[in-house]
Write a protein that holds these residues in place. Structure first.
Motif, short mmCIF file in Angstrom:
data_model
loop_
_atom_site.label_atom_id
_atom_site.label_comp_id
_atom_site.label_asym_id
_atom_site.label_seq_id
_atom_site.Cartn_x
_atom_site.Cartn_y
_atom_site.Cartn_z
N TRP A 36 -5.59 15.14 0.19
CA TRP A 36 -4.87 14.42 0.63
C TRP A 36 -5.53 12.87 1.01
O TRP A 36 -6.45 12.67 1.67
CB TRP A 36 -4.35 14.75 2.14
N HIS A 37 -4.95 11.87 0.46
CA HIS A 37 -5.31 10.64 0.55
C HIS A 37 -4.69 9.74 1.79
O HIS A 37 -3.32 9.71 1.59
CB HIS A 37 -5.18 9.71 -0.76
N SER A 38 -4.87 9.66 2.81
CA SER A 38 -4.18 9.08 3.79
C SER A 38 -4.86 7.73 4.57
O SER A 38 -5.98 7.38 3.99
CB SER A 38 -4.29 10.15 5.14
N TYR A 42 -9.82 10.42 2.95
CA TYR A 42 -9.67 11.49 1.89
C TYR A 42 -10.05 12.91 2.51
O TYR A 42 -11.20 12.86 3.09
CB TYR A 42 -10.52 11.27 0.47
N SER A 103 4.02 13.65 -2.38
CA SER A 103 3.12 14.74 -2.85
C SER A 103 3.50 15.54 -4.12
O SER A 103 4.85 15.49 -4.58
CB SER A 103 3.25 15.57 -1.74
N THR A 118 -0.45 11.60 -1.34
CA THR A 118 -1.01 10.57 -0.57
C THR A 118 0.16 10.02 0.58
O THR A 118 1.34 10.26 0.49
CB THR A 118 -1.02 9.39 -1.51
N SER A 119 -0.39 9.30 1.73
CA SER A 119 0.41 8.76 2.62
C SER A 119 0.04 7.58 3.35
O SER A 119 -1.02 7.23 3.39
CB SER A 119 0.65 10.00 3.75
N HIS A 120 1.02 7.09 4.37
CA HIS A 120 0.64 5.96 4.99
C HIS A 120 1.62 6.00 6.26
O HIS A 120 2.64 6.33 6.19
CB HIS A 120 0.82 4.54 4.23
#
Length: 123
Positions: A36-38, A42, A103, A118-120
């Protein structure tokens, strides 16, 4: 398998897996890996640590809801774009978005085994 994989992920998002560990374990393969890249960096989670993350979020909010806007599948992989909405304990009458996600989930043996995400934040 592409339709079955898509159905599995949809069922996961619509289930009580985010508040009930036995339901979670029905969907999640014991060898799960989440990459997960947030906005905080990471992180890599296994089945146990991902449940701890979900459990912590569930305790912080009155409710969680996933609103899936896109879902594409090919073979044993499903890509989903969704928004996570919550109702806070302090204000359970108002639902607010807290994050936007993309995802890629891999299915094996009828369970979710791998996720690249990935999320923001929505705020």
């Amino acid at each position: 398998m592409s339709a079955a994989a898509k159905k599995l992920l949809n069922s996961f998002f619509d289930s009580s897996a985010f508040s009930d560990k036995s339901t979670y374990e029905q969907f999640i393969h014991p060898d799960l890996q989440v990459y997960w890249h947030s906005s905080t960096g990471y992180n890599v989670y296994d089945q146990s640590s991902y449940w701890e993350l979900i459990e912590s979020a569930a305790q912080s909010y009155e409710s969680l809801r996933y609103d899936v806007s896109h879902m594409l599948s090919e073979k044993d992989e499903v890509v989903a774009r969704y928004t996570l909405y919550v109702k806070t304990i302090e204000n359970p009458n108002e639902e607010v978005p807290i994050g936007y996600f993309i995802s890629i989930w891999k299915v094996q043996d009828g369970q979710l085994i791998e996720c690249h995400q990935t999320s923001h934040p929505a705020i």
